[in-house]
Design a protein around this motif. Structure first.
Motif, PDB file in Angstrom:
ATOM      1  N   LYS A  19       0.833  -1.207   0.000  1.00  0.00           N
ATOM      2  CA  LYS A  19       0.000   0.000   0.000  1.00  0.00           C
ATOM      3  C   LYS A  19       0.868   1.259   0.000  1.00  0.00           C
ATOM      4  O   LYS A  19       1.964   1.285   0.555  1.00  0.00           O
ATOM      5  CB  LYS A  19      -0.930   0.017   1.210  1.00  0.00           C
ATOM      6  N   ARG A  20       0.331   2.294  -0.650  1.00  0.00           N
ATOM      7  CA  ARG A  20       0.972   3.610  -0.607  1.00  0.00           C
ATOM      8  C   ARG A  20       0.215   4.486   0.399  1.00  0.00           C
ATOM      9  O   ARG A  20      -1.007   4.539   0.392  1.00  0.00           O
ATOM     10  CB  ARG A  20       0.958   4.274  -1.977  1.00  0.00           C
ATOM     11  N   VAL A  21       0.975   5.181   1.243  1.00  0.00           N
ATOM     12  CA  VAL A  21       0.399   6.021   2.287  1.00  0.00           C
ATOM     13  C   VAL A  21       0.861   7.460   2.075  1.00  0.00           C
ATOM     14  O   VAL A  21       2.052   7.703   1.815  1.00  0.00           O
ATOM     15  CB  VAL A  21       0.823   5.546   3.693  1.00  0.00           C
ATOM     16  N   GLU A  51       5.266   2.509  -0.079  1.00  0.00           N
ATOM     17  CA  GLU A  51       5.845   3.852  -0.052  1.00  0.00           C
ATOM     18  C   GLU A  51       5.063   4.719   0.917  1.00  0.00           C
ATOM     19  O   GLU A  51       3.841   4.606   1.017  1.00  0.00           O
ATOM     20  CB  GLU A  51       5.824   4.473  -1.453  1.00  0.00           C
ATOM     21  N   VAL A  52       5.776   5.582   1.653  1.00  0.00           N
ATOM     22  CA  VAL A  52       5.147   6.567   2.526  1.00  0.00           C
ATOM     23  C   VAL A  52       5.539   7.948   2.014  1.00  0.00           C
ATOM     24  O   VAL A  52       6.720   8.317   2.026  1.00  0.00           O
ATOM     25  CB  VAL A  52       5.578   6.398   3.998  1.00  0.00           C
ATOM     26  N   LEU A  64      -4.676   7.960   3.291  1.00  0.00           N
ATOM     27  CA  LEU A  64      -4.258   9.344   3.516  1.00  0.00           C
ATOM     28  C   LEU A  64      -4.522   9.691   4.978  1.00  0.00           C
ATOM     29  O   LEU A  64      -5.645   9.520   5.463  1.00  0.00           O
ATOM     30  CB  LEU A  64      -5.016  10.293   2.590  1.00  0.00           C
ATOM     31  N   ILE A  65      -3.493  10.172   5.647  1.00  0.00           N
ATOM     32  CA  ILE A  65      -3.619  10.589   7.043  1.00  0.00           C
ATOM     33  C   ILE A  65      -3.185  12.052   7.122  1.00  0.00           C
ATOM     34  O   ILE A  65      -2.062  12.393   6.726  1.00  0.00           O
ATOM     35  CB  ILE A  65      -2.755   9.721   7.975  1.00  0.00           C
ATOM     36  N   SER A  66      -4.067  12.892   7.637  1.00  0.00           N
ATOM     37  CA  SER A  66      -3.804  14.328   7.608  1.00  0.00           C
ATOM     38  C   SER A  66      -3.795  14.936   9.002  1.00  0.00           C
ATOM     39  O   SER A  66      -4.687  14.682   9.814  1.00  0.00           O
ATOM     40  CB  SER A  66      -4.859  15.030   6.748  1.00  0.00           C
ATOM     41  N   SER A  67      -2.768  15.758   9.267  1.00  0.00           N
ATOM     42  CA  SER A  67      -2.655  16.485  10.539  1.00  0.00           C
ATOM     43  C   SER A  67      -1.764  17.704  10.319  1.00  0.00           C
ATOM     44  O   SER A  67      -0.615  17.742  10.725  1.00  0.00           O
ATOM     45  CB  SER A  67      -2.068  15.581  11.625  1.00  0.00           C
ATOM     46  N   THR A  68      -2.317  18.735   9.656  1.00  0.00           N
ATOM     47  CA  THR A  68      -1.482  19.871   9.263  1.00  0.00           C
ATOM     48  C   THR A  68      -1.579  21.065  10.201  1.00  0.00           C
ATOM     49  O   THR A  68      -0.654  21.873  10.261  1.00  0.00           O
ATOM     50  CB  THR A  68      -1.857  20.356   7.856  1.00  0.00           C
TER      51      THR A  68
END
Length: 463
Positions: A183-185, A208-209, A246-250
């Motif tokens: 998996k691609r993250v 891939e990350v 997709l993990i988001s924390s901006t």
């Protein structure tokens, strides 16, 4: 001999205090040497982590031992005692043993049931053992604590569920895909939460990350820690169709990912689902994205529900471990009691052997015409009489030493058979051996809250 622990942790001292009591790895051997040179200290282990600094000791007397340990800390760190005494806790005897077992098992950790502390306890013990700072008591106690902790985590489910937001995000991804293999993250943002998430993802078999951030150099720094691929936010949007998770924390003020962007991306990958976790506050992902076909969106509230549910489960498992700890305390206490009875039994055996030998010498002097065979028969039969006479008293004192008034029973046994002289000779002999004999090699051992279950620190004036 007595077991004592003196320390401070995340409950009793803020980080600005704890960081002043950090032992560097290179200085630890010298610190252990200084500790064992401290008055009354017979054995010692120092456990130092980001959340705690604890000094475990075996002392020959309880009176003033807290003062001596405090003096050691004052001298080693160069900090006046009045600046840290209020942050210290002190546990003695059974409470000290229970505390060590709870620490090693993760029940005293900031994150209930975490396993990192086991490795830290094991390392602290092996270092102390290698520096000859431990002896019979701590070699047994710490080996038992390590074994207990491994059993606690293998026989209960206390460490199986996520109890941090970042870890829960990763675990949720595993539930959807089974594994991250192939998996691609994509991680949006390079702050602390993103770093923790990347840490949990590393080693998970991902193909891939990708790490994207508004400041590209920060994306590069984070990606380099986990063999990831840094990219700009613009590039991340272009590669959105390639990723599975997709993990988001901006920490951005507005949405960094809109429904229109995801709709366009999904058109390029109609048969592949997209799994999105938004752990930012305020949210990074436009909520309507979750309504798109083949898109699965979770926000921080979803994760907090998982975390709380898992924490409740861990509390239930902690109760099982508390029962294990009580059993292990009883086992260690029983072992200590056998240490007390062994010298007494040996003294009785030595005294009876001496009386037997003296009696035989007197008998043979009075009967000089006895042959060698007769002498052997008489010696064997009289020795059998002595052994049979001692059998029941020895059996009984072994049983009584494990009871509540075991020490009093041992004392009475010693007086009844007048064994004081033999015990004094044993003690003198052991002291001589301790000076002359080499220290044995370290033994090999295997390695790795609920607030209402945590004992209240026992603050003492002597600490």
């Amino acid at each position: 001999m007595h077991i004592v622990v003196v320390g401070l942790n995340y409950r009793t001292a803020p980080v600005e205090v704890r960081e002043r009591f950090a032992f560097s790895e290179q200085d630890m051997p010298q610190a252990l040497l200084e500790l064992t040179r401290t008055k009354s200290v017979m054995e010692g282990v120092i456990l130092a982590t980001c959340n705690r600094t604890e000094v475990y000791v075996v002392v020959d007397r309880l009176h003033m031992c807290g003062y001596y340990i405090r003096s050691f800390m004052e001298k080693w760190f160069g900090i006046p005692r009045e600046e840290f005494t209020k942050h210290l806790y002190m546990y003695e005897e059974e409470q000290a043993v229970r505390h060590l077992f709870r620490v090693a098992s993760g029940l005293d950790s900031m994150v209930l049931g975490e396993t990192q502390i086991l490795g830290q306890v094991r390392s602290a013990f092996l270092l102390a053992q290698g520096e000859k700072a431990t002896g019979k008591w701590f070699n047994m106690l710490f080996k038992q604590a390590i074994t207990l902790s491994k059993r606690a985590h293998s026989e209960t489910a206390i460490g199986e569920s996520a109890v941090s937001i970042s870890y829960a995000a990763v675990e949720l991804g595993k539930r959807v895909f089974g594994s991250f293999s192939g998996k691609r993250v994509l991680i949006l943002g390079a702050g602390k939460m993103s770093e923790l998430t990347a840490k949990h993802l590393s080693g998970g078999g991902t193909e891939e990350v990708l790490v994207a951030n508004r400041t590209f150099t920060r994306a590069q720094e984070l990606a380099s820690k986990f063999d990831g691929t840094p990219c700009t936010m613009q590039e991340a949007m272009r590669r959105l169709s390639e990723v599975d998770i997709l993990i988001s924390s901006t920490g951005a003020e507005g949405y960094v990912l809109t429904s229109a962007q995801v709709t366009k991306s999904m058109g390029l990958r109609p048969d592949r689902p997209l799994f999105i976790i938004d752990i930012a506050v305020p949210r990074d992902i436009e909520p309507s994205i979750g309504e798109l076909p083949n898109v699965f969106l979770y926000d921080i509230d979803d994760l907090e529900g998982i975390v709380e549910s898992n924490m409740e489960m861990r509390r239930g498992e902690a109760i099982l471990i508390e029962r294990m700890i009580e059993e292990e305390i009883a086992a260690f206490t029983g072992w200590l009691q056998t240490l007390g009875v062994q010298p007494v039994i040996r003294a009785l055996q030595e005294k009876s052997s001496a009386i037997h030998a003296s009696t035989l010498d007197s008998l043979f002097n009075k009967l000089p015409d006895l042959g060698e065979r007769e002498r052997k028969v008489i010696a064997r039969l009289t020795k059998s009489i002595v052994n049979q006479m001692m059998h029941d008293p020895i059996k009984r004192i072994k049983e009584m030493s494990g009871e509540e008034n075991g020490l009093a029973a041992l004392d009475m046994f010693t007086k009844i058979f007048a064994l004081e002289e033999q015990l004094e000779e044993q003690s003198a002999s052991m002291e001589a051996l301790a000076v002359e004999a080499p220290v044995p090699e370290p033994i090999a051992v295997g390695v790795e809250v609920s607030p209402d279950k945590v004992p209240v620190p026992m603050m003492k004036a002597s600490v």
